[in-house]
Design a protein around this motif. Structure first.
Motif, PDB file in Angstrom:
ATOM      1  N   PRO A 164      -2.178  -2.223 -13.068  1.00 48.85           N
ATOM      2  CA  PRO A 164      -3.245  -2.720 -12.187  1.00 48.85           C
ATOM      3  C   PRO A 164      -2.799  -2.853 -10.735  1.00 48.85           C
ATOM      4  O   PRO A 164      -3.612  -2.698  -9.817  1.00 48.85           O
ATOM      5  N   TRP A 165      -1.516  -3.104 -10.535  1.00 48.37           N
ATOM      6  CA  TRP A 165      -1.009  -3.237  -9.171  1.00 48.37           C
ATOM      7  C   TRP A 165      -0.888  -1.868  -8.516  1.00 48.37           C
ATOM      8  O   TRP A 165      -1.053  -1.751  -7.287  1.00 48.37           O
ATOM      9  N   ARG A 166      -0.615  -0.833  -9.295  1.00 50.97           N
ATOM     10  CA  ARG A 166      -0.670   0.528  -8.734  1.00 50.97           C
ATOM     11  C   ARG A 166      -2.098   0.849  -8.292  1.00 50.97           C
ATOM     12  O   ARG A 166      -2.318   1.413  -7.214  1.00 50.97           O
ATOM     13  N   ILE A 167      -3.081   0.453  -9.125  1.00 46.95           N
ATOM     14  CA  ILE A 167      -4.478   0.662  -8.747  1.00 46.95           C
ATOM     15  C   ILE A 167      -4.802  -0.140  -7.491  1.00 46.95           C
ATOM     16  O   ILE A 167      -5.505   0.343  -6.591  1.00 46.95           O
ATOM     17  N   ALA A 168      -4.272  -1.355  -7.409  1.00 44.47           N
ATOM     18  CA  ALA A 168      -4.502  -2.184  -6.224  1.00 44.47           C
ATOM     19  C   ALA A 168      -3.898  -1.544  -4.973  1.00 44.47           C
ATOM     20  O   ALA A 168      -4.479  -1.637  -3.871  1.00 44.47           O
ATOM     21  N   LEU A 169      -2.749  -0.904  -5.119  1.00 49.85           N
ATOM     22  CA  LEU A 169      -2.126  -0.217  -3.980  1.00 49.85           C
ATOM     23  C   LEU A 169      -2.987   0.959  -3.520  1.00 49.85           C
ATOM     24  O   LEU A 169      -3.167   1.182  -2.315  1.00 49.85           O
ATOM     25  N   ASP A 170      -3.508   1.720  -4.470  1.00 50.85           N
ATOM     26  CA  ASP A 170      -4.427   2.807  -4.112  1.00 50.85           C
ATOM     27  C   ASP A 170      -5.675   2.234  -3.431  1.00 50.85           C
ATOM     28  O   ASP A 170      -6.180   2.798  -2.448  1.00 50.85           O
ATOM     29  N   HIS A 171      -6.180   1.149  -3.976  1.00 50.62           N
ATOM     30  CA  HIS A 171      -7.359   0.485  -3.417  1.00 50.62           C
ATOM     31  C   HIS A 171      -7.093   0.055  -1.976  1.00 50.62           C
ATOM     32  O   HIS A 171      -7.956   0.227  -1.087  1.00 50.62           O
ATOM     33  N   ALA A 172      -5.930  -0.492  -1.719  1.00 48.43           N
ATOM     34  CA  ALA A 172      -5.584  -0.932  -0.368  1.00 48.43           C
ATOM     35  C   ALA A 172      -5.541   0.243   0.603  1.00 48.43           C
ATOM     36  O   ALA A 172      -5.968   0.128   1.757  1.00 48.43           O
ATOM     37  N   ARG A 173      -5.034   1.377   0.143  1.00 44.92           N
ATOM     38  CA  ARG A 173      -5.030   2.571   1.004  1.00 44.92           C
ATOM     39  C   ARG A 173      -6.451   3.010   1.318  1.00 44.92           C
ATOM     40  O   ARG A 173      -6.777   3.345   2.456  1.00 44.92           O
ATOM     41  N   GLY A 174      -7.320   2.986   0.301  1.00 49.21           N
ATOM     42  CA  GLY A 174      -8.693   3.421   0.509  1.00 49.21           C
ATOM     43  C   GLY A 174      -9.488   2.517   1.425  1.00 49.21           C
ATOM     44  O   GLY A 174     -10.411   2.974   2.110  1.00 49.21           O
ATOM     45  N   THR A 175      -9.140   1.234   1.448  1.00 52.12           N
ATOM     46  CA  THR A 175      -9.842   0.289   2.316  1.00 52.12           C
ATOM     47  C   THR A 175      -9.122   0.096   3.644  1.00 52.12           C
ATOM     48  O   THR A 175      -9.542  -0.745   4.454  1.00 52.12           O
ATOM     49  N   ARG A 176      -8.054   0.859   3.847  1.00 55.42           N
ATOM     50  CA  ARG A 176      -7.265   0.784   5.085  1.00 55.42           C
ATOM     51  C   ARG A 176      -6.759  -0.636   5.340  1.00 55.42           C
ATOM     52  O   ARG A 176      -6.858  -1.177   6.452  1.00 55.42           O
ATOM     53  N   ALA A 177      -6.226  -1.238   4.289  1.00 52.84           N
ATOM     54  CA  ALA A 177      -5.675  -2.588   4.405  1.00 52.84           C
ATOM     55  C   ALA A 177      -4.448  -2.579   5.305  1.00 52.84           C
ATOM     56  O   ALA A 177      -3.739  -1.579   5.427  1.00 52.84           O
ATOM     57  N   GLY A 178      -4.183  -3.723   5.916  1.00 51.93           N
ATOM     58  CA  GLY A 178      -3.041  -3.830   6.808  1.00 51.93           C
ATOM     59  C   GLY A 178      -1.713  -3.873   6.071  1.00 51.93           C
ATOM     60  O   GLY A 178      -1.661  -4.080   4.853  1.00 51.93           O
ATOM     61  N   HIS A 179      -0.644  -3.713   6.818  1.00 46.93           N
ATOM     62  CA  HIS A 179       0.693  -3.645   6.220  1.00 46.93           C
ATOM     63  C   HIS A 179       1.079  -4.957   5.535  1.00 46.93           C
ATOM     64  O   HIS A 179       1.767  -4.933   4.509  1.00 46.93           O
ATOM     65  N   LYS A 180       0.669  -6.077   6.118  1.00 42.35           N
ATOM     66  CA  LYS A 180       1.052  -7.363   5.524  1.00 42.35           C
ATOM     67  C   LYS A 180       0.460  -7.511   4.124  1.00 42.35           C
ATOM     68  O   LYS A 180       1.180  -7.858   3.167  1.00 42.35           O
ATOM     69  N   TYR A 181      -0.817  -7.238   3.989  1.00 48.09           N
ATOM     70  CA  TYR A 181      -1.466  -7.338   2.679  1.00 48.09           C
ATOM     71  C   TYR A 181      -0.887  -6.318   1.714  1.00 48.09           C
ATOM     72  O   TYR A 181      -0.608  -6.641   0.548  1.00 48.09           O
ATOM     73  N   PHE A 182      -0.671  -5.100   2.204  1.00 47.83           N
ATOM     74  CA  PHE A 182      -0.097  -4.080   1.330  1.00 47.83           C
ATOM     75  C   PHE A 182       1.291  -4.502   0.860  1.00 47.83           C
ATOM     76  O   PHE A 182       1.653  -4.306  -0.306  1.00 47.83           O
ATOM     77  N   GLY A 183       2.063  -5.084   1.751  1.00 46.69           N
ATOM     78  CA  GLY A 183       3.401  -5.521   1.375  1.00 46.69           C
ATOM     79  C   GLY A 183       3.373  -6.580   0.284  1.00 46.69           C
ATOM     80  O   GLY A 183       4.244  -6.598  -0.599  1.00 46.69           O
ATOM     81  N   GLU A 184       2.382  -7.458   0.317  1.00 52.49           N
ATOM     82  CA  GLU A 184       2.262  -8.463  -0.740  1.00 52.49           C
ATOM     83  C   GLU A 184       1.952  -7.807  -2.085  1.00 52.49           C
ATOM     84  O   GLU A 184       2.504  -8.206  -3.125  1.00 52.49           O
ATOM     85  N   LEU A 185       1.067  -6.821  -2.076  1.00 53.48           N
ATOM     86  CA  LEU A 185       0.769  -6.094  -3.306  1.00 53.48           C
ATOM     87  C   LEU A 185       2.012  -5.365  -3.814  1.00 53.48           C
ATOM     88  O   LEU A 185       2.301  -5.356  -5.016  1.00 53.48           O
ATOM     89  N   TRP A 186       2.735  -4.755  -2.896  1.00 51.62           N
ATOM     90  CA  TRP A 186       3.925  -4.004  -3.267  1.00 51.62           C
ATOM     91  C   TRP A 186       4.973  -4.918  -3.909  1.00 51.62           C
ATOM     92  O   TRP A 186       5.576  -4.559  -4.940  1.00 51.62           O
ATOM     93  N   GLU A 187       5.174  -6.077  -3.353  1.00 52.20           N
ATOM     94  CA  GLU A 187       6.145  -7.011  -3.924  1.00 52.20           C
ATOM     95  C   GLU A 187       5.734  -7.439  -5.329  1.00 52.20           C
ATOM     96  O   GLU A 187       6.575  -7.554  -6.227  1.00 52.20           O
ATOM     97  N   ALA A 188       4.436  -7.677  -5.522  1.00 44.92           N
ATOM     98  CA  ALA A 188       3.954  -8.053  -6.854  1.00 44.92           C
ATOM     99  C   ALA A 188       4.153  -6.910  -7.847  1.00 44.92           C
ATOM    100  O   ALA A 188       4.490  -7.138  -9.020  1.00 44.92           O
ATOM    101  N   ALA A 189       3.964  -5.675  -7.397  1.00 46.78           N
ATOM    102  CA  ALA A 189       4.112  -4.517  -8.283  1.00 46.78           C
ATOM    103  C   ALA A 189       5.558  -4.334  -8.716  1.00 46.78           C
ATOM    104  O   ALA A 189       5.860  -4.204  -9.918  1.00 46.78           O
ATOM    105  N   VAL A 190       6.482  -4.310  -7.763  1.00 47.57           N
ATOM    106  CA  VAL A 190       7.877  -4.031  -8.106  1.00 47.57           C
ATOM    107  C   VAL A 190       8.527  -5.212  -8.809  1.00 47.57           C
ATOM    108  O   VAL A 190       9.542  -5.049  -9.498  1.00 47.57           O
ATOM    109  N   ARG A 191       7.958  -6.399  -8.665  1.00 45.72           N
ATOM    110  CA  ARG A 191       8.465  -7.541  -9.421  1.00 45.72           C
ATOM    111  C   ARG A 191       8.242  -7.325 -10.916  1.00 45.72           C
ATOM    112  O   ARG A 191       9.038  -7.764 -11.745  1.00 45.72           O
ATOM    113  N   ARG A 192       7.192  -6.637 -11.265  1.00 41.47           N
ATOM    114  CA  ARG A 192       6.887  -6.351 -12.668  1.00 41.47           C
ATOM    115  C   ARG A 192       7.653  -5.143 -13.199  1.00 41.47           C
ATOM    116  O   ARG A 192       8.050  -5.115 -14.366  1.00 41.47           O
TER     117      ARG A 192
END
Length: 344
Positions: free
Chosen positions: A148-176
């Motif tokens: 789901p976090w990979r999907i969230a990362l794709d979602h963030a790219r599609g919505t042009r999310a900022g680096h800070k928000y993307f970084g939070e998603l990335w940390e949650a993904a690699v923690r798992r």
């Protein structure tokens, strides 16, 4: 025939009529009419066939097993393929969702399906924002699952999310799952769009990830994806040739760890073949084509042509027969330009 899944129908419809069985056999390659597009592995194939007949139980059992066994790479690939099939044949999935609306596997495929549908719309960013609750529900249904976090990362790219928000998603993904390939690919795609023309940063990210990952991890192919992005983009500062070769060499070593004629590493080998051909390493490309055998994949060829199987076969023929006066990645049909920036 209407009951067959898309991977069977599309592959047969796309076969070339050229009769090249003898020379291809001599080169250790299957004949053109034996090559198929996006063939699933032995676990996914029966689930897709059953779904084509309207039965969801095999897909449900397959996804449950990936979750129970923490087979995250398989889970990611299977969720993507099942969601893709549900876009054209939704009946079996709607029945599954009605029977188990809170099931983690249903929620995961639902989130992937919703992102895929939104991605192809001109109102992508707006529709993707409406999808957020589905991704959240999938992530909360099994806190171990990185998909789901990979999907969230794709979602963030599609919505042009900022680096800070993307970084939070990335940390949650690699923690798992620190070395989950899908999450790394999603991050690399985000960086490629955010740093358009700055391929060196993408290479830096890919190289660091590969250096930290185990030798058999799919993340070892990440630098080859960075090379593909650079070779098909045509912008930004030049990347040194030795760095492109190093990326290819790392992927060659990864490919050697998998059995030949296996659909699981086929996409990595198809990608690697393109990179090797662009680097004019024809012998190495031919070796990968022998390992690929009959398993062509939509990526990367679908990024370069509306006929990915035909494009693959044309490139394969150029590699097999030797130089013909035109670049082997740009066969007679003229396809082979820049990758579309809207590709998902």
């Amino acid at each position: 025939m209407a009951l067959l899944p898309p991977f069977i129908r599309a592959s047969r419809a796309s076969r070339t009529t050229r009769n090249a069985a003898a020379p291809h056999s001599a080169a250790g390659l299957p004949a053109d009419d034996e090559v198929l597009l996006d063939v699933p592995d032995d676990r996914l194939g029966p689930a897709l066939v059953a779904a084509g007949l309207g039965a969801y139980a095999p897909a449900a059992q397959l996804m449950a097993r990936t979750r129970e066994q923490a087979e995250w790479e398989y889970r990611d690939r299977y969720a993507t393929r099942l969601a893709s099939f549900a876009r054209s044949r939704p009946e079996w999935f709607e029945e599954w969702r009605a029977a188990a609306p809170r099931d983690p596997d249903v929620l995961l495929v639902s989130a992937q399906l919703a992102v895929d549908r939104a991605w192809s719309s001109p109102a992508r960013a707006e529709l993707l924002r409406e999808v957020s609750p589905l991704i959240t529900a999938a992530a909360q249904s099994d806190v171990r699952d990185p998909v789901p976090w990979r999907i969230a990362l794709d979602h963030a790219r599609g919505t042009r999310a900022g680096h800070k928000y993307f970084g939070e998603l990335w940390e949650a993904a690699v923690r798992r799952a620190p070395h989950h390939y899908g999450c790394h690919v999603a991050a690399e795609r985000y960086l490629a769009e955010s740093w358009h023309g700055s391929h060196r940063e993408c290479f830096d990210f890919a190289d660091r990830a590969a250096q930290d990952a185990p030798a058999g991890s799919l993340v070892q192919a990440l630098p080859a994806r960075a090379a593909f992005a650079y070779l098909t983009d045509g912008c930004g500062p030049e990347v040194p040739r030795e760095r492109l070769d190093a990326a290819a060499d790392r992927a060659v070593a990864l490919s050697a760890r998998f059995p030949s004629l296996d659909p699981w590493p086929a996409e990595i080998r198809n990608l690697l073949t393109y990179v090797l051909v662009r680097l004019d390493r024809r012998d190495d490309a031919l070796a990968q084509l022998r390992l690929i055998g009959p398993y062509a994949t939509s990526f990367p060829w679908g990024r370069l042509s509306d006929d990915p199987l035909g494009h693959f076969l044309a490139v394969r023929e150029e590699v097999r027969s030797g130089p013909s006066g035109r670049p082997p990645w740009q066969p007679e049909n003229g396809h082979g330009g820049r990758v579309s920036p809207g590709d998902h």
